[in-house]
Design an enzyme around this catalytic site. Structure first.
Site, PDB file in Angstrom:
ATOM      1  N   ASP A 270       0.841  -1.196   0.000  1.00 20.02           N
ATOM      2  CA  ASP A 270       0.000   0.000   0.000  1.00 20.02           C
ATOM      3  C   ASP A 270       0.874   1.244   0.000  1.00 20.02           C
ATOM      4  O   ASP A 270       1.943   1.242  -0.620  1.00 20.02           O
ATOM      5  CB  ASP A 270      -0.939  -0.031   1.223  1.00 20.02           C
ATOM      6  CG  ASP A 270      -2.293   0.598   0.931  1.00 20.02           C
ATOM      7  OD1 ASP A 270      -2.343   1.828   0.788  1.00 20.02           O
ATOM      8  OD2 ASP A 270      -3.283  -0.124   0.848  1.00 20.02           O
ATOM      9  N   HIS A 305      -3.557   5.985   3.195  1.00 17.54           N
ATOM     10  CA  HIS A 305      -4.325   4.803   2.814  1.00 17.54           C
ATOM     11  C   HIS A 305      -3.794   3.535   3.489  1.00 17.54           C
ATOM     12  O   HIS A 305      -4.559   2.737   4.048  1.00 17.54           O
ATOM     13  CB  HIS A 305      -4.286   4.665   1.292  1.00 17.54           C
ATOM     14  CG  HIS A 305      -5.249   3.691   0.725  1.00 17.54           C
ATOM     15  ND1 HIS A 305      -4.926   2.370   0.491  1.00 17.54           N
ATOM     16  CD2 HIS A 305      -6.537   3.834   0.326  1.00 17.54           C
ATOM     17  CE1 HIS A 305      -5.972   1.743  -0.024  1.00 17.54           C
ATOM     18  NE2 HIS A 305      -6.965   2.611  -0.146  1.00 17.54           N
ATOM     19  N   ASN A 394     -13.423   0.026  -7.164  1.00 19.71           N
ATOM     20  CA  ASN A 394     -14.514   0.942  -6.854  1.00 19.71           C
ATOM     21  C   ASN A 394     -15.030   1.704  -8.065  1.00 19.71           C
ATOM     22  O   ASN A 394     -15.492   2.831  -7.941  1.00 19.71           O
ATOM     23  CB  ASN A 394     -14.060   1.946  -5.793  1.00 19.71           C
ATOM     24  CG  ASN A 394     -13.577   1.261  -4.539  1.00 19.71           C
ATOM     25  OD1 ASN A 394     -14.324   0.558  -3.875  1.00 19.71           O
ATOM     26  ND2 ASN A 394     -12.313   1.443  -4.209  1.00 19.71           N
ATOM     27  N   SER A 476     -11.123  -1.031  -0.478  1.00 22.06           N
ATOM     28  CA  SER A 476      -9.865  -0.977   0.276  1.00 22.06           C
ATOM     29  C   SER A 476     -10.093  -1.228   1.751  1.00 22.06           C
ATOM     30  O   SER A 476      -9.234  -1.791   2.435  1.00 22.06           O
ATOM     31  CB  SER A 476      -9.204   0.394   0.113  1.00 22.06           C
ATOM     32  OG  SER A 476      -8.499   0.483  -1.079  1.00 22.06           O
TER      33      SER A 476
END
Length: 604
Positions: A270, A305, A394, A476
């Site tokens: 990430d 994130h 998404n 996520s």
């Protein structure tokens, strides 16, 4: 879209005229030709094993391309384990070349069967960040700009710095970030201030976001937007602690406290992880693959994130209660590929996972492009015993890459009504046609036959850089829920914990089967929830020696009269599935595996 540069314009409001060129000694003007910036693109080039063709070495490939710039070479690191069929072939050395896009397209078209040429595409984090829907209406052409002055405050009028503000008018949206006084001026185009359609405010931490449609704005004045603190919903948070609605849905709150994930190695590919956060100080291992594998810069998470995902998976309550992570005692490795990560960085990160012998890897990322080389590396990781759990994406459409691969476990997002304020953006993710009872499939989640399971992914409160907390949406956020449960199964399920040192594809397949067999369906749509949300109480084979929550009723145990030949409690028992440890030694593992398969198929 950011507001315009605040440099001083000319007095008439137009851009100043360029200065006249100075004459040279001969009286002629010196003319400087403008330099054209040629577009470039990165491609990955490697050998492909094809029967009847000799494999091409990296040196041969490089020598065949004298007109392109080789910017990187990714060396094969090899497998650390064997599959049942013997040693598996490793991915080849990869050349990362920078070239004109047309040259790259020509190479792709002309490449022989034993050579792979593909774009080194950028990766995207799989969170939902589309705060306003124009309902298909295109913005009108930009006209005179109008300044919208805003102040963002929290409880008691306390200014909130570093809040991101989006203002939507009839033109393209404007964007800005509040200063230390909580103030920002956002310039939008396309009409007067009365035509502003919406304002969206995303706080840096510790508050709910807010969506204001058709706001009544005062021209020439500072307009105040007040945000609700998270403590308004979670009394005493973070000092008193809270368990998120997602953990409760998956029954983490009913799991014995001894289930901590100790002994399991988790990778998070990430944007890094702020290991200075009070709940993440135990995260001490990592690498920054965007910075040559640097061993320290991975802790600098510019976008937050990775820190948010890490909190869901492993937040620990040492010193502050905060949130509850699934596996606070697991060994966590933060592998940074954002911002700016490409396929080549993902391949590098997966190599790290194989070398470090990680057990499970969270991949809340995706791309609209496929990659044969990434697919090869994920397959290699699986053969090495590394389980890759991937966000579906998404884009509100088909499952994105690499979630579409059969070698990974792909996770869609689910939401629950009444877990967020009605004026937050979280409420905008609800589509009435996709609501079933209190649960719903959010409009952003990708869907399709590749969805294995679903997990909570709307209004998920977790850690963010700087020591705070934020509620975010996205697949996520759903994926770390499943990664956390996978870590606990690997550490504590009798079938997996006993074979923790066996690193092969079979162990990954067994883990995925256990997760699938524990699924609880809410929507009735397999393309949006797969087999459902993994639920600890439905996981077959969790030992009764580790009780879940309060004492179960007597009928839930393994009374001698109620035990079937398979060693499981009656299917009508109201309590979780349980196996007596002594009986587990006498049960044929093939029977247990068959039960898992039946549960995964929805037959029991």
């Amino acid at each position: 879209m950011a507001g315009p540069d605040n440099t001083n314009p000319a007095p008439n409001g137009h851009s100043p005229e360029p200065a006249a060129p100075a004459p040279n000694g001969a009286g002629a003007e010196t003319r400087v030709e403008p330099m054209a910036i040629a577009p470039t693109e990165r491609f990955m080039i490697a050998s492909r094993r094809v029967p009847g063709f000799a494999p091409a070495s990296a040196m041969e490939l490089a020598n065949a391309l004298p007109d392109v710039k080789i910017v990187r070479r990714i060396q094969p690191r090899g497998l650390t384990a064997f599959s049942t069929g013997g040693p598996s072939s490793q991915t080849p050395e990869i050349l990362v070349a920078e070239m004109d896009p047309a040259r790259g397209a020509a190479l792709q078209a002309s490449a022989p069967p034993n050579v792979i040429v593909e774009r080194d595409a950028f990766l995207r984090v799989s969170d939902d960040f589309r705060p306003f829907d124009f309902n298909g209406v295109m913005p009108i052409a930009a006209g005179v700009g109008v300044d919208v002055q805003l102040r963002v405050v929290g409880a008691g009028g306390k200014p909130l710095p570093k809040a991101t503000v989006y203002v939507y008018g009839q033109g393209f949206p404007g964007q800005g970030v509040t200063n230390d006084r909580g103030e920002v001026v956002v310039t939008v185009f396309g009409g007067p201030i009365e035509t502003i359609q919406a304002i969206y405010v995303k706080p840096a931490a510790d508050h709910w976001d807010r969506m204001l449609r058709a706001p009544a704005l005062q021209p020439g004045a500072v307009n105040t937007v007040q945000l609700r603190p998270l403590t308004e919903s979670f009394n005493g948070f973070p000092q008193s602690g809270m368990i998120g609605w997602g953990q409760r849905l998956m029954k983490l709150d009913r799991l014995d406290p001894s289930f901590t994930g100790a002994g399991v190695k988790i990778g998070i590919i990430d944007s890094g992880c702020d290991s200075a956060h009070p709940q993440l100080r135990h995260v001490t291992r990592g690498a920054d693959l965007t910075n040559g594998g640097d061993k320290t810069s991975w802790a600098n998470d510019q976008i937050g994130h990775g820190t948010h995902c890490a909190g869901i998976i492993t937040a620990a309550s040492d010193g502050v209660a905060g949130i509850r992570g699934f596996a606070p005692k697991a060994e966590v490795h933060s592998l940074k590929v954002f911002p700016g990560g490409r396929f080549s960085d993902l391949i590098d990160a997966l190599d790290e996972c194989i070398e470090r012998q990680l057990d499970v890897v969270n991949m809340s990322l995706g791309s609209g492009d496929p990659s044969e080389l990434v697919a090869q590396k994920i397959s290699e990781a699986r053969q090495s015993g590394v389980a890759c759990i991937v966000a579906a994406g998404n884009s509100s459409g088909p499952v994105q890459f690499p979630g579409a691969l059969p070698t990974v476990l792909t996770v869609a997002a689910l939401g629950k009504l009444d877990e967020f304020p009605s004026d937050s953006y979280h409420a905008q993710t609800v589509v009435p046609q996709l609501v079933a009872g209190a649960m719903f499939s959010p409009k952003f989640t990708c869907f399709g036959p590749q969805i294995a399971v679903a997990a909570p992914g709307v209004a998920i409160v977790s850690t963010v850089p700087g020591g705070g907390y934020a509620a975010w949406d996205g697949t996520s956020m759903a994926t770390p829920h499943v990664t956390g449960m996978a870590a606990l199964l690997l550490a504590h399920h009798p079938l997996l914990a006993a074979a923790r040192t066996v690193r092969n594809e079979q162990r990954v397949a067994q883990l995925f089967s256990l997760l699938a067999s524990s699924g609880a369906r809410y929507l009735g749509d397999a393309t949006r929830e797969g087999v459902g949300v993994p639920d600890f109480e439905r996981a077959p084979g969790l030992s009764a020696a580790q009780p879940m929550g309060a004492a179960a009723p007597a009928s839930a145990g393994l009374a001698p009269a109620g035990v079937g030949l398979d060693g499981f409690a009656p299917l009508t028992a109201p309590a979780p599935w349980a196996i007596d440890p002594a009986m587990l030694q006498r049960v044929n593992p093939a029977i247990i595996q068959r039960m898992i398969q039946l549960r995964a198929a929805g037959l029991i």
